[in-house]
Write a protein that holds these residues in place. Structure first.
Motif, short mmCIF file in Angstrom:
data_model
loop_
_atom_site.label_atom_id
_atom_site.label_comp_id
_atom_site.label_asym_id
_atom_site.label_seq_id
_atom_site.Cartn_x
_atom_site.Cartn_y
_atom_site.Cartn_z
N ASN A 161 0.84 -1.20 0.04
CA ASN A 161 0.08 -0.01 -0.01
C ASN A 161 1.05 1.14 0.06
N PRO A 162 0.13 2.41 -0.10
CA PRO A 162 1.23 3.55 -0.15
C PRO A 162 2.05 3.93 1.09
N GLN A 163 1.67 3.18 2.39
CA GLN A 163 2.49 3.30 3.51
C GLN A 163 3.77 2.29 3.37
N GLY A 164 3.60 1.32 2.30
CA GLY A 164 4.83 0.47 2.26
C GLY A 164 4.74 -0.93 2.73
N ASN A 165 3.41 -1.09 3.39
CA ASN A 165 2.80 -2.26 3.99
C ASN A 165 2.31 -3.29 3.10
N PHE A 166 2.66 -4.56 3.39
CA PHE A 166 2.09 -5.78 2.75
C PHE A 166 0.70 -5.59 2.92
N ILE A 167 -0.19 -5.83 1.51
CA ILE A 167 -1.63 -5.73 1.70
C ILE A 167 -2.39 -6.94 2.03
N TYR A 168 -2.72 -7.28 3.05
CA TYR A 168 -3.64 -8.35 3.63
C TYR A 168 -4.87 -8.69 2.63
N ILE A 169 -5.13 -10.01 2.51
CA ILE A 169 -6.39 -10.36 1.51
C ILE A 169 -7.31 -10.99 2.83
N ASN A 170 -8.30 -10.34 3.20
CA ASN A 170 -9.11 -10.80 4.31
C ASN A 170 -9.85 -11.86 3.75
N THR A 171 -9.83 -13.18 3.69
CA THR A 171 -10.65 -14.14 3.12
C THR A 171 -10.58 -15.37 4.30
N ASN A 172 -11.84 -16.23 3.72
CA ASN A 172 -11.95 -17.51 4.57
C ASN A 172 -11.34 -18.71 4.15
N ALA A 173 -10.63 -18.32 2.98
CA ALA A 173 -10.07 -19.27 2.22
C ALA A 173 -8.67 -20.10 2.70
N ASN A 174 -8.49 -19.83 3.95
CA ASN A 174 -7.11 -20.43 4.50
C ASN A 174 -7.05 -21.87 4.59
N TYR A 175 -6.13 -22.31 4.69
CA TYR A 175 -5.77 -23.59 4.49
C TYR A 175 -5.68 -24.21 6.05
N GLY A 176 -5.42 -23.40 7.01
CA GLY A 176 -5.22 -23.78 8.46
C GLY A 176 -5.46 -22.62 9.32
N SER A 177 -4.86 -22.67 10.55
CA SER A 177 -4.96 -21.74 11.44
C SER A 177 -3.88 -21.01 11.56
N THR A 178 -2.68 -21.35 10.84
CA THR A 178 -1.40 -20.57 10.73
C THR A 178 -1.17 -19.79 9.59
N ASP A 179 -1.91 -19.83 8.77
CA ASP A 179 -1.77 -19.07 7.48
C ASP A 179 -2.51 -17.93 7.06
N ALA A 180 -2.08 -17.10 6.07
CA ALA A 180 -2.68 -15.74 5.73
C ALA A 180 -2.27 -15.45 4.22
N PHE A 181 -3.20 -14.84 3.51
CA PHE A 181 -2.66 -14.60 2.07
C PHE A 181 -2.49 -12.94 1.92
N TYR A 182 -1.70 -12.63 1.14
CA TYR A 182 -1.23 -10.92 0.80
C TYR A 182 -1.35 -10.99 -0.77
N GLU A 183 -1.71 -9.70 -1.15
CA GLU A 183 -1.65 -9.64 -2.47
C GLU A 183 -0.20 -9.57 -3.10
N GLY A 184 0.14 -10.11 -4.27
CA GLY A 184 1.31 -10.43 -4.92
C GLY A 184 1.45 -9.57 -6.04
N THR A 185 2.81 -9.43 -6.54
CA THR A 185 3.05 -8.78 -7.62
C THR A 185 3.22 -9.76 -8.71
N GLY A 186 3.17 -9.22 -9.96
CA GLY A 186 3.15 -10.00 -11.17
C GLY A 186 2.20 -11.00 -11.47
N SER A 187 2.15 -11.66 -12.51
CA SER A 187 1.24 -12.71 -13.18
C SER A 187 1.69 -13.92 -13.12
#
Length: 225
Positions: A161-187
């Protein structure tokens, strides 16, 4: 009608030829090894970890080089537990990550978009307290300087984001209790898969790797001994 049939036959033949050449190149180039560079020291332990399809790069949560927990927040996991020593990171197609929990959920639309770079990417992060070295998890000792290059490569894979922080993806598609998703770069596309990304991470830090690979097999063959 004959013209249409001839055209269809040429299209099918061309497609089969492309797939054959693609898989042959993937096999050959993944078997050619880029040797690890000489390192003055082996200061930091990293790991490569596969689920049988997808390769993650696993690094210490905290080290003198960086503290990943300032950007990959414990609070973004279901467990919210902060007593983790390692964090695994993997890059991939966002649609695959969030909409395809199992292969049965894979749709033609998701596969087509992923193959031809028509969707965005995401970073999947998973925290671990311990790691067990086995055929699917290999330890690699690297120097501080090499780790700094790896950190730079991995940070560039996160959208910010403009502040330089990784962009968290708020989702219920987690694989377990210790993971999280963030927006990536590239395709993601046919020539850059999750395993290509992991191989390039090893390449960026001067470790043993493939010339090019789309599968995890080529990477782990380099670390079988």
């Amino acid at each position: 009608m004959k013209t249409i049939l001839k055209l269809a036959a040429r299209i099918i033949s061309g497609f089969l030829l492309f797939i054959t050449a693609y898989l042959l190149a993937a096999y050959i180039l993944s078997r050619i090894t880029i040797a690890e560079e000489a390192a003055a020291a082996r200061d930091i332990a990293i790991y490569i970890k596969t689920n049988g399809v997808h390769t993650d790069i696993v690094v210490p949560v905290k080290s003198e080089v960086t503290d990943w927990s300032t950007q990959i927040l414990f609070g973004n996991t279901v467990s919210k537990d902060s007593n983790y020593r390692y964090v695994a990171m993997g890059w991939g197609d966002k649609g695959f990550y969030l909409e395809t929990p199992t292969w049965d959920d894979l749709t033609f639309s998701t596969a087509f978009k992923a193959a031809f770079a028509l969707s965005t990417s995401a970073m999947h992060t998973t925290f671990y307290k311990t790691l067990k070295e086995d055929a699917s998890c290999k330890k690699i000792m690297i120097s501080k300087g090499q780790y700094e290059r790896l950190v730079d490569y991995m940070r560039e894979s996160f959208d910010k984001n403009p502040q330089g922080n990784f962009i968290y993806i708020n989702t219920n598609a987690n694989y377990g209790s210790t993971d999280a998703f963030y927006e990536g770069t590239g395709s993601y596309h046919l020539f850059k898969t999750c395993n290509t990304w992991a191989n390039d991470a090893l390449k960026a830090s001067g470790q043993r790797c493939c010339v090019w690979t789309i599968f995890d097999t080529g990477i782990f063959l380099k670390y079988t001994h």
